[in-house]
Design a protein around this motif. Structure first.
Motif, PDB file in Angstrom:
ATOM      1  N   LEU A 218       0.896  -1.140   0.014  1.00 46.26           N
ATOM      2  CA  LEU A 218       0.220   0.084  -0.013  1.00 46.26           C
ATOM      3  C   LEU A 218       0.803   1.233  -0.298  1.00 46.26           C
ATOM      4  O   LEU A 218       0.541   2.147  -0.666  1.00 46.26           O
ATOM      5  CB  LEU A 218      -0.971   0.069   1.175  1.00 46.26           C
ATOM      6  CG  LEU A 218      -1.641   1.341   1.703  1.00 46.26           C
ATOM      7  CD1 LEU A 218      -2.933   1.467   0.423  1.00 46.26           C
ATOM      8  CD2 LEU A 218      -2.364   1.028   2.800  1.00 46.26           C
ATOM      9  N   ASP A 219       1.905   1.219   0.864  1.00 51.67           N
ATOM     10  CA  ASP A 219       2.804   2.508   1.100  1.00 51.67           C
ATOM     11  C   ASP A 219       3.367   2.782  -0.463  1.00 51.67           C
ATOM     12  O   ASP A 219       3.745   3.830  -1.118  1.00 51.67           O
ATOM     13  CB  ASP A 219       3.570   2.352   2.088  1.00 51.67           C
ATOM     14  CG  ASP A 219       4.535   3.522   2.469  1.00 51.67           C
ATOM     15  OD1 ASP A 219       3.842   4.604   2.419  1.00 51.67           O
ATOM     16  OD2 ASP A 219       5.561   3.500   2.871  1.00 51.67           O
ATOM     17  N   ALA A 220       3.979   1.727  -1.050  1.00 53.03           N
ATOM     18  CA  ALA A 220       4.641   1.848  -2.306  1.00 53.03           C
ATOM     19  C   ALA A 220       3.728   2.385  -3.319  1.00 53.03           C
ATOM     20  O   ALA A 220       4.192   3.117  -4.253  1.00 53.03           O
ATOM     21  CB  ALA A 220       5.076   0.463  -2.778  1.00 53.03           C
ATOM     22  N   LYS A 221       2.399   2.061  -3.425  1.00 51.59           N
ATOM     23  CA  LYS A 221       1.502   2.365  -4.284  1.00 51.59           C
ATOM     24  C   LYS A 221       1.150   3.852  -4.154  1.00 51.59           C
ATOM     25  O   LYS A 221       0.938   4.692  -5.092  1.00 51.59           O
ATOM     26  CB  LYS A 221       0.321   1.377  -4.436  1.00 51.59           C
ATOM     27  CG  LYS A 221       0.504   0.155  -4.921  1.00 51.59           C
ATOM     28  CD  LYS A 221       0.759   0.270  -6.484  1.00 51.59           C
ATOM     29  CE  LYS A 221       1.215  -1.004  -7.179  1.00 51.59           C
ATOM     30  NZ  LYS A 221       2.378  -1.716  -7.060  1.00 51.59           N
ATOM     31  N   ILE A 222       1.003   4.286  -2.614  1.00 44.41           N
ATOM     32  CA  ILE A 222       0.663   5.738  -2.433  1.00 44.41           C
ATOM     33  C   ILE A 222       1.756   6.408  -3.006  1.00 44.41           C
ATOM     34  O   ILE A 222       1.675   7.554  -3.678  1.00 44.41           O
ATOM     35  CB  ILE A 222       0.404   5.692  -0.974  1.00 44.41           C
ATOM     36  CG1 ILE A 222      -0.871   5.111  -0.602  1.00 44.41           C
ATOM     37  CG2 ILE A 222       0.556   7.194  -0.509  1.00 44.41           C
ATOM     38  CD1 ILE A 222      -1.206   5.285   0.852  1.00 44.41           C
ATOM     39  N   THR A 223       3.121   6.003  -2.814  1.00 43.93           N
ATOM     40  CA  THR A 223       4.024   6.864  -3.125  1.00 43.93           C
ATOM     41  C   THR A 223       4.263   7.019  -4.666  1.00 43.93           C
ATOM     42  O   THR A 223       4.437   8.080  -5.248  1.00 43.93           O
ATOM     43  CB  THR A 223       5.594   5.974  -2.598  1.00 43.93           C
ATOM     44  OG1 THR A 223       5.479   6.068  -1.497  1.00 43.93           O
ATOM     45  CG2 THR A 223       6.688   6.643  -3.175  1.00 43.93           C
ATOM     46  N   LEU A 224       3.915   5.862  -5.401  1.00 41.90           N
ATOM     47  CA  LEU A 224       3.737   5.912  -6.984  1.00 41.90           C
ATOM     48  C   LEU A 224       2.671   6.911  -7.369  1.00 41.90           C
ATOM     49  O   LEU A 224       2.987   7.735  -8.291  1.00 41.90           O
ATOM     50  CB  LEU A 224       3.347   4.548  -7.397  1.00 41.90           C
ATOM     51  CG  LEU A 224       3.061   4.361  -8.864  1.00 41.90           C
ATOM     52  CD1 LEU A 224       4.378   4.894  -9.726  1.00 41.90           C
ATOM     53  CD2 LEU A 224       2.659   2.997  -9.394  1.00 41.90           C
ATOM     54  N   LEU A 225       1.357   6.915  -6.707  1.00 39.27           N
ATOM     55  CA  LEU A 225       0.392   7.776  -7.180  1.00 39.27           C
ATOM     56  C   LEU A 225       0.703   9.162  -6.793  1.00 39.27           C
ATOM     57  O   LEU A 225       0.390  10.091  -7.893  1.00 39.27           O
ATOM     58  CB  LEU A 225      -0.980   7.222  -6.464  1.00 39.27           C
ATOM     59  CG  LEU A 225      -1.462   6.075  -6.807  1.00 39.27           C
ATOM     60  CD1 LEU A 225      -2.581   5.593  -5.919  1.00 39.27           C
ATOM     61  CD2 LEU A 225      -1.900   6.063  -8.449  1.00 39.27           C
TER      62      LEU A 225
END
Length: 373
Positions: A218-225
């Motif tokens: 989740l944290d990785a995808k939030i950073t990506l977005l």
């Protein structure tokens, strides 16, 4: 002539006997039956404290499948009223009104019907025994000096009594379909409200079904977005969301969603698109606005798509604590929906109100939503 006189005398004697016996019959009747359920008292109380699912457990519809129901007054609790009408003479028309409501303990229905008697009440009392709850259904009726009513009262333990037994059987069967999760919990305060749809960027992913793997992904995808939002001249218009796709035994599939809007123009950013529509703020609205439109023409990586968030009625609760309890919170919302005559639809989702990398898991805060019909 003699036979006529004998006939008249016989009629008089029968009438006198009818009156004499009727006078000594009880002017009041009482029937009580009970059943046991393993559902918590709050779930039983909420199911009975409104008429949204009345037709699924009360035996009236079993006597006449074509019976019509009309809700009136308060939606639930004290003052809620149900009108019924049937073409069958034995049922006719009448009403049920909730005249007393004591949470988790007692609900009284005042009954108006075409059957003999007055002051008719049906009272449900709940005896919480810890792991089980006894549901007691009591029926009271007065006949006064109506002798026909007093004679009808001779059969009330069979007519009304059998219906009570049938209704309790139906009620326990219906309760068995309600998810067994007690939302009477200090962790949750379920509210029914509406949310507006918003333009959003979405990244789909899958993680092992353990909290560390989910939060890392989740944290990785939030950073990506957030990087995509910045590079496209947008800004976040709400907290990141985790939208459940599939909660399997070993894997958890979910979408990571961040609502977005065009960045407002500033003195140092004259090229910002101030004419582009902004999404509705995430504060709880009183009505659903027109559906949002996804932004087009964005420079997006393959793993990110432009879309819109759900807009419509939802059940919502705040939650503070370990994210491992979020599946339990979602189940509580399902149970609440079932006891209130609502249907969950679409996909549950959570807003992460604290930063994953900056907050210990025990101090995390969320808003949990589940769309409803």
């Amino acid at each position: 002539m003699t036979r006529l006189i004998e006939f008249v005398i016989a009629l008089v004697l029968v009438a006198l006997l009818f009156v004499l016996v009727g006078v000594f019959l009880p002017s009041h009747r009482y029937v009580r039956h009970s059943v046991e359920t393993n559902r918590p008292a709050r779930l039983v109380f909420d199911l009975l404290n409104g008429f949204q699912r009345f037709g699924e457990w009360h035996p009236l519809r079993m006597h006449d499948p074509a019976i019509s129901y009309t809700l009136q007054g308060e939606p639930r609790g004290l003052g809620a009223k149900l009108l019924y009408a049937s073409d069958q003479p034995k049922i006719g028309s009448g009403s049920f009104t909730i005249s007393e409501s004591v949470q988790n303990e007692r609900i009284e229905f005042t009954i108006e019907s075409e059957a003999y008697g007055y002051n008719k009440t049906a009272v449900f009392t709940l005896d919480d025994r810890g792991k089980t709850v006894d549901i007691n259904w009591e029926y009271d009726v007065d006949y006064g000096w109506n002798l026909f009513g007093r004679y009808a009262g001779l059969y009330v333990t069979r007519t009304v009594g059998d219906d009570i037994k049938l209704g309790l059987t139906n009620l326990t069967g219906l309760l068995a379909t309600v998810p067994n999760f007690n939302y009477e919990n200090p962790m949750v305060d379920v509210q029914q409200t509406t949310v507006n749809s918003q333009p959003a960027l979405i990244a789909s992913t899958t993680a092992d079904r353990n909290i560390s793997a989910v939060e890392e992904e989740l944290d990785a995808k939030i950073t990506l977005l957030r990087g995509v939002i910045e590079s496209n001249g947008l800004e976040a218009d709400g907290s990141p969301r985790l939208v459940t796709v599939e909660f399997a035994d070993k894997k958890y599939s979910f979408d990571v969603v961040i609502p977005v809007r065009r960045r407002a123009a500033t003195a140092t950013d004259p090229a910002a698109d101030v004419a582009s529509p902004a999404a509705t703020p995430t504060s709880v609205p009183t009505a659903v606005a027109a559906p949002a439109i996804a932004f087009e023409g964005l420079n997006l990586p393959e793993t990110v798509v432009s879309g819109v968030t759900y807009g419509g009625p939802v059940l919502m609760t705040d939650y503070a604590g370990h994210p491992a309890s979020l599946p339990l919170i979602r189940d509580m919302l399902r149970a609440y929906a079932a006891t209130h005559g609502l249907s969950v639809t679409d996909r549950a989702y959570e807003e992460y109100l604290t930063e994953i990398s900056e907050t210990s898991v025990e101090d995390s805060t969320f808003k949990v939503y589940w769309p409803i019909l």
